[in-house]
Scaffold this active site. Sequence first.
Site, PDB file in Angstrom:
ATOM      1  N   HIS A 147       0.790  -0.954   0.046  1.00  0.00           N
ATOM      2  CA  HIS A 147       0.010   0.105  -0.044  1.00  0.00           C
ATOM      3  C   HIS A 147       0.806   1.326   0.034  1.00  0.00           C
ATOM      4  O   HIS A 147       1.816   1.186   0.581  1.00  0.00           O
ATOM      5  CB  HIS A 147      -0.491  -0.318   1.229  1.00  0.00           C
ATOM      6  CG  HIS A 147      -1.553  -1.061   1.445  1.00  0.00           C
ATOM      7  ND1 HIS A 147      -3.200  -1.398   1.792  1.00  0.00           N
ATOM      8  CD2 HIS A 147      -1.317  -2.491   1.931  1.00  0.00           C
ATOM      9  CE1 HIS A 147      -3.366  -2.372   1.661  1.00  0.00           C
ATOM     10  NE2 HIS A 147      -2.602  -2.813   2.241  1.00  0.00           N
TER      11      HIS A 147
ATOM     12  N   GLU B 185       2.838  -0.901   3.830  1.00  0.00           N
ATOM     13  CA  GLU B 185       2.167   0.640   4.237  1.00  0.00           C
ATOM     14  C   GLU B 185       4.000   1.181   3.540  1.00  0.00           C
ATOM     15  O   GLU B 185       4.769   1.935   4.120  1.00  0.00           O
ATOM     16  CB  GLU B 185       1.313   1.671   4.899  1.00  0.00           C
ATOM     17  CG  GLU B 185       0.356   0.568   4.889  1.00  0.00           C
ATOM     18  CD  GLU B 185      -0.697   1.284   4.445  1.00  0.00           C
ATOM     19  OE1 GLU B 185      -0.603   2.239   3.017  1.00  0.00           O
ATOM     20  OE2 GLU B 185      -1.799   1.200   4.685  1.00  0.00           O
TER      21      GLU B 185
ATOM     22  N   HIS C  51      -2.346  -2.819  -3.424  1.00  0.00           N
ATOM     23  CA  HIS C  51      -3.856  -2.893  -2.744  1.00  0.00           C
ATOM     24  C   HIS C  51      -4.778  -2.680  -4.052  1.00  0.00           C
ATOM     25  O   HIS C  51      -5.743  -3.031  -4.202  1.00  0.00           O
ATOM     26  CB  HIS C  51      -4.043  -1.591  -2.009  1.00  0.00           C
ATOM     27  CG  HIS C  51      -5.354  -1.677  -1.017  1.00  0.00           C
ATOM     28  ND1 HIS C  51      -5.333  -0.878  -0.589  1.00  0.00           N
ATOM     29  CD2 HIS C  51      -6.302  -2.767  -0.852  1.00  0.00           C
ATOM     30  CE1 HIS C  51      -6.756  -0.848  -0.022  1.00  0.00           C
ATOM     31  NE2 HIS C  51      -7.345  -2.131  -0.211  1.00  0.00           N
TER      32      HIS C  51
ATOM     33  N   ASP D 163      -4.073   2.267  -4.758  1.00  0.00           N
ATOM     34  CA  ASP D 163      -2.603   2.263  -3.518  1.00  0.00           C
ATOM     35  C   ASP D 163      -1.992   0.802  -4.097  1.00  0.00           C
ATOM     36  O   ASP D 163      -2.257   0.201  -3.999  1.00  0.00           O
ATOM     37  CB  ASP D 163      -2.373   2.412  -2.566  1.00  0.00           C
ATOM     38  CG  ASP D 163      -3.264   1.711  -1.822  1.00  0.00           C
ATOM     39  OD1 ASP D 163      -4.245   1.773  -1.761  1.00  0.00           O
ATOM     40  OD2 ASP D 163      -2.643   1.280  -0.537  1.00  0.00           O
TER      41      ASP D 163
HETATM   42 ZN    ZN Z   1      -4.321   0.953   0.301  1.00  0.00          ZN
END
Ligand code: ZN
Length: 215
Positions: free
Chosen positions: A47, A129, A165, A175
Amino acid sequence: MSASVATARTELRTVWRDGWWRRAAPIESPNHNARPDPAGVSLVVVHSISLPPGEYGGDAIERLFTNTLDWDAHPYFQSIRGLEVSAHFVIRRSGKLLQFVSCAHRAWHAGVSQWRGRDNCNDYSIGVELEGLEGERFEAAQYRQLATLLRALARRYAIEAVVGHEHVAPSRKHDPGRGFDWARLARDLRWSRTRVPFAPSATTRAAKANRPPGQ
Ligand SMILES: [Zn+2]
């Protein structure tokens, strides 16, 4: 058991403890629960996040993932008020690695999602992330840290693929976006396109390079 197998097992025990990787700075998030099949971890979902979007270096991501964000601190936060989410890992722009949820647990990062016909990617995936803005570029230090983390995850779990994602929730999510270089990641890892399925093939890259400008 050979000496090398014994060494590898000892390394796994010392490097991982209860799903926490020793090389990541731990910050515990409550936003997780039990995986339906703890042995079934097979996917990594990448992400991107920054809070507010495009602002780097503050503590808002940690605060969001630990349910301590002051929703009134910025107008953007109103749009995510009450959200209870967390990835397993965050990689800052500097490459610094944070871990919020044990890989043994289901972190709440992907939402409604599907990969190769299986729903609910959170059940069987690890969420990473990258601090960044979807569509924008990421730092060399982030690619290095991501590759190091993915290699470690692949030693510990039967990782079949690393995807974005945007690939598991295409109608909702975008993303990490066009600025993320899947070919670079595959190259850094020396993983095949089976495991990095969104890395463009050599022929796709050549076709793009030969395309006239503006197309
Ligand atoms: Zn995401």
